[in-house]
Design a protein around this motif. Structure first.
Motif, PDB file in Angstrom:
ATOM      1  N   HIS A 138      17.759  32.033  12.099  1.00  0.00           N
ATOM      2  CA  HIS A 138      16.875  32.755  11.749  1.00  0.00           C
ATOM      3  C   HIS A 138      15.622  31.839  11.669  1.00  0.00           C
ATOM      4  N   PRO A 139      15.148  30.801  12.508  1.00  0.00           N
ATOM      5  CA  PRO A 139      14.144  29.980  12.164  1.00  0.00           C
ATOM      6  C   PRO A 139      12.745  30.637  12.232  1.00  0.00           C
ATOM      7  N   CYS A 140      11.974  30.003  11.194  1.00  0.00           N
ATOM      8  CA  CYS A 140      10.549  30.287  10.802  1.00  0.00           C
ATOM      9  C   CYS A 140       9.793  29.616  12.041  1.00  0.00           C
ATOM     10  N   VAL A 141       8.344  30.116  11.973  1.00  0.00           N
ATOM     11  CA  VAL A 141       7.589  29.513  12.946  1.00  0.00           C
ATOM     12  C   VAL A 141       7.536  27.900  12.620  1.00  0.00           C
ATOM     13  N   ALA A 142       7.179  27.690  11.618  1.00  0.00           N
ATOM     14  CA  ALA A 142       7.144  26.124  11.118  1.00  0.00           C
ATOM     15  C   ALA A 142       8.480  25.456  11.618  1.00  0.00           C
ATOM     16  N   ASP A 143       9.619  25.876  11.312  1.00  0.00           N
ATOM     17  CA  ASP A 143      10.847  25.262  11.727  1.00  0.00           C
ATOM     18  C   ASP A 143      10.851  25.142  13.206  1.00  0.00           C
ATOM     19  N   ARG A 144      10.526  26.025  14.035  1.00  0.00           N
ATOM     20  CA  ARG A 144      10.409  25.961  15.657  1.00  0.00           C
ATOM     21  C   ARG A 144       9.431  24.936  16.036  1.00  0.00           C
ATOM     22  N   SER A 184      11.921  18.395   7.120  1.00  0.00           N
ATOM     23  CA  SER A 184      12.049  18.577   5.759  1.00  0.00           C
ATOM     24  C   SER A 184      12.645  19.813   5.148  1.00  0.00           C
ATOM     25  N   SER A 185      12.455  21.018   5.921  1.00  0.00           N
ATOM     26  CA  SER A 185      12.961  22.283   5.288  1.00  0.00           C
ATOM     27  C   SER A 185      14.220  22.242   4.964  1.00  0.00           C
ATOM     28  N   THR A 186      14.931  21.432   5.753  1.00  0.00           N
ATOM     29  CA  THR A 186      16.516  21.172   5.615  1.00  0.00           C
ATOM     30  C   THR A 186      16.725  19.804   5.937  1.00  0.00           C
ATOM     31  N   PRO A 187      16.436  18.877   4.688  1.00  0.00           N
ATOM     32  CA  PRO A 187      16.368  17.574   4.872  1.00  0.00           C
ATOM     33  C   PRO A 187      17.676  16.868   5.321  1.00  0.00           C
ATOM     34  N   ILE A 188      17.518  15.952   5.911  1.00  0.00           N
ATOM     35  CA  ILE A 188      18.358  14.879   6.853  1.00  0.00           C
ATOM     36  C   ILE A 188      18.829  13.699   6.078  1.00  0.00           C
ATOM     37  N   ALA A 189      20.133  13.466   5.634  1.00  0.00           N
ATOM     38  CA  ALA A 189      20.563  12.227   5.088  1.00  0.00           C
ATOM     39  C   ALA A 189      20.163  11.016   5.876  1.00  0.00           C
TER      40      ALA A 189
END
Length: 193
Positions: A138-144, A184-189
């Motif tokens: 369920h991606p938000c607009v900003a994530d897309r 950054s909404s789901t940070p990556i190591a």
């Protein structure tokens, strides 16, 4: 006396190598089969013997990178955590783009390649699945939007001739680091090099 002939696999690879160089210089649309034939010093019929169309050549040039991405997707799909899946995909995609820097020129900015990939079922499945896994359920607009900026940006940087002075390891590390910030909404190591 009979003239020696190259094995078909070698002849095919010569066509692919010449096509890749010409595609990078002129784009797929701007490259003709005659140009490919001239580059390797054979007739156009000899190129037709190996491949039926220029589009078939373009797909074969892209095939190794698509197969690599399919392997990364298979690895990511078995991970239970969405954040870890995304990390594996982002890092794998960046590794692939850096490994195939010259191919990035084809992926970025040539609408003919975009259409070829969409029309080729095997390739379309890989690119579609990559997008699904990166976006999540369920991606938000900003994530897309961030994802599109990431995808186009990674390809653009790898294809940019002004970035040619940056070695692969540094480019890869920096792209992963910047991608972590962008997505950054789901940070990556960021792996330490």
């Amino acid at each position: 006396m009979a003239r020696p002939t190259a094995p078909r696999g070698l002849a095919r690879q010569r066509v692919l190598d010449a096509a890749l160089a010409l595609f990078a210089e002129h784009g797929v649309h701007g490259t003709s089969l005659q140009m490919i034939a001239d580059r390797i010093g054979v007739s156009k019929a000899a190129v037709y013997y190996q491949f039926r169309t220029k589009e078939e050549i373009a797909l074969e040039v892209l095939r190794p990178s698509i197969e690599d991405m399919a392997r990364v997707i298979r690895i990511a799909e078995v991970l239970p955590d969405m954040q870890r899946r995304r990390e594996v995909l982002v890092i794998g995609l960046i590794e692939m783009v850096v490994r195939y820097r010259q191919l990035s020129v084809l992926f970025y900015g040539d609408p003919g390649i975009d259409q070829l990939v969409r029309d080729e079922p095997e390739f379309s499945v890989v690119t579609g699945r990559l997008q699904e896994l990166l976006e999540g359920p369920h991606p938000c607009v900003a994530d897309r939007i961030a994802l599109r900026v990431f995808l186009s940006g990674v390809c653009r940087v790898a294809a940019d001739p002004d970035m040619g002075d940056i070695d692969d390891a540094e480019l890869q590390h920096t792209l992963v680091e910047l991608s972590a910030r962008l997505l950054s909404s789901t940070p990556i190591a960021v792996p330490v090099s």
